[in-house]
Design an enzyme around this catalytic site. Structure first.
Site, short mmCIF file in Angstrom:
data_model
loop_
_atom_site.label_atom_id
_atom_site.label_comp_id
_atom_site.label_asym_id
_atom_site.label_seq_id
_atom_site.Cartn_x
_atom_site.Cartn_y
_atom_site.Cartn_z
CB SER A 38 47.39 -60.15 -14.35
OG SER A 38 46.95 -59.86 -15.66
CE LYS A 39 50.42 -51.70 -13.22
NZ LYS A 39 50.67 -51.50 -14.64
NE ARG A 40 50.25 -59.53 -19.42
CZ ARG A 40 50.63 -60.63 -20.00
NH1 ARG A 40 51.67 -60.63 -20.75
NH2 ARG A 40 49.98 -61.77 -19.83
N GLY A 81 44.24 -55.70 -16.45
CA GLY A 81 43.58 -54.43 -16.11
C GLY A 81 43.98 -53.33 -17.06
CG ASP A 82 48.05 -51.90 -17.18
OD1 ASP A 82 47.39 -51.29 -16.30
OD2 ASP A 82 49.25 -52.19 -17.06
#
Ligand code: GLU
Length: 491
Positions: free
Chosen positions: A258-260, A262-263
């Site tokens: 997920s993007k989260r 990755g962040d």
């Protein structure tokens, strides 16, 4: 002739999974000398996000996998934006209504919510299907006259009439056959109140009209497969082949990438920048390396060699080596592949492709820039490392690495430093190594001391590319200046 399509909804940026779907479609098309279509599925107006379509085009162009037919280029089967195909869906929904394969439904949101609540309580679940469709307000429970009036009165939906009790069979190139009993399915809405088709309906009609032969998409669409199969059957059309690609899991292997995630862990999930969020391009990945990595998220080429160019992949892509199980994302692997692709480029190619990265260097060194890039190339993992690895050619080291300083403090820095300077004065920078050896023998000092001290003076630490090559580029006066600075500091 194989025709495949990538059919994103413009609801935001493409993530790794979307790009991988595009890539597999592209590879499949090239491998079979077929056609790669981009269709924009933008019928859900509430979820449409501005600029997403442009972002998709730009991402594919960056990766060099541009479609053969798309909304901008056009093609024989356009329009390629579903929002521009309204008349087509109206025509085809009538076909299903006339065949008795679909029906109008007038139920209000409240009536459906009440029925759902009741069934969930009493039967543990709710489905609008053959078992209970006669309880509701639709064209099967109204007379023709009432139906005609209700259609005029308010906006209605159209539902697929799924026959009860039979099994629907579909097949998937990766998973084999998929069988579901129709009783498990719902009479899915095909046309919404706003007159727009749902994903299922538009997707099947377009795949048919665009003569798509193989549907390649993510595993999250597998549950839709039986409904799509039923739609093909309702129309009396042959269905295409299907291939559902495995999920991409986060590095721990637990859950979808997920993007989260990755962040939190410092890796991009988008190919190129989206608003404030940087992508792989900005992080310094080569598009060909990025593709090489994501191709392996679900596909294991037969060959041992993992490094592949786009054309290698086009030739070797093979459905039988696409896996079913989830593919774990691995940033270190992605970086390693990038590094390998970078070393394959010549310095001149790197400079041509990334002029901004070497602009400062170029201003000082002009034609010599290529020699510098060649020298540091092996040390690059990301394109962006060019700036940091070539910094020593632009400015004197500001700080010295404490560990390296400790190492050289074992020698008499002033004595060795002066000997080095003497060598440079006499020999210029050419043949410096021999000069170091000779001077060392005269004074009983090893070559290592000469080299380490010079390196710390030049780089600020005991790392960096070939020392003598660096010195040749920096020249005599810069080298002497940096040596003096180190000697003065350690005095
Ligand atoms: N519009 C769907 C998506 O956003 C397409 C799924 C499919 O390829 O059928 O992924």
């Amino acid at each position: 002739m194989e025709r495949v399509r990538f059919a994103p909804s413009p609801t935001g940026p493409l993530h790794i999974g979307g790009l991988r779907t595009a890539l597999f479609n592209y590879l499949y098309a090239r491998k079979h000398k077929g056609v790669f279509v981009l269709r924009v599925e933008d019928t859900d107006l509430n979820r449409k996000v501005e600029n997403s379509e442009a972002y998709i085009h730009e991402s594919l162009a960056w990766c060099n996998i541009s479609p053969d037919e798309d909304p901008i280029k056009g093609g024989e089967y356009g329009p390629y934006r579903q929002s521009e195909r309204g008349d087509i869906y109206q025509k085809y929904i009538k076909v299903l209504l006339d065949k008795g394969k679909a029906y109008y439904a007038f139920d209000s949101g409240e009536a459906l919510a009440a029925a759902r609540e009741k069934d969930e309580k009493e039967k543990g679940g709710f489905k609008y299907n053959a078992q209970n469709r006669m309880r509701f307000d639709n064209s099967l429970t109204n007379t023709d006259k009432e139906t005609a009036e209700k259609i005029l009165e308010s906006n209605t939906v159209v539902r697929l009439k799924v026959a009860p009790g039979v099994d629907v069979m579909a097949s998937d190139l990766v998973r084999g056959s998929v069988r579901v009993n129709n009783n498990e399915l719902e009479d899915k809405i095909l046309m919404k109140k706003d007159g727009m088709p749902t994903y299922h309906f538009a997707n099947v009609v377009d795949d048919y009209l665009m003569k798509i032969t193989t549907v390649i998409r993510g595993e999250e669409w597998l549950p839709s497969l039986p409904i799509h199969q039923l739609l093909y059957e309702a129309f009396g059309w042959d269905s295409p082949k299907f291939m559902h690609l495995p999920l991409i899991l986060n590095p721990s292997g637990k859950g979808k990438l997920s993007k989260r995630d990755g962040d939190k862990n410092g890796y991009p999930v988008f190919p190129i920048q989206w608003k404030e969020t940087l992508g792989y391009r900005e992080a310094g990945f080569l598009p060909e390396a990025h593709l090489n990595y994501i191709a392996q998220l679900g596909w294991s080429p037969k060959r041992e060699e993992e490094l592949m160019s786009l054309s290698d992949m086009e030739n070797e892509f093979d459905v039988s080596n696409v896996q079913k199980g989830g593919a774990r994302f691995d940033l270190e692997k992605a970086r390693w592949i990038n590094q390998q692709h970078l070393t394959k480029l010549s310095a001149v190619q790197i400079i041509e492709r990334y002029p901004d990265q070497v602009a400062a260097l170029n201003a000082i060194y002009g034609e010599k820039t290529a020699a510098i890039v060649e020298l540091v190339k092996e040390r690059l993992v990301l394109v962006n490392d060019l700036k940091t690895t070539t910094e020593i050619f632009i400015k004197d080291p500001i700080e010295y690495d404490p560990k390296s300083m400790k190492r050289i403090s074992k020698f008499d820095v002033k004595q060795v430093g002066e000997l080095i300077k003497a060598c440079i004065e006499i020999h210029e920078i050419i043949d410096l190594k021999d000069a170091f050896v000779q001077k060392g023998e005269e004074h009983g000092i090893g070559l290592g001391a000469f080299m380490q001290l010079t390196r710390v003076a030049i780089v600020g630490s005991l790392s960096g590319p070939d020392l003598f090559e660096m010195l040749k580029i920096l020249g005599k006066s810069v080298t002497l200046k940096r040596l003096d600075r180190l000697i003065n500091i350690t005095l």
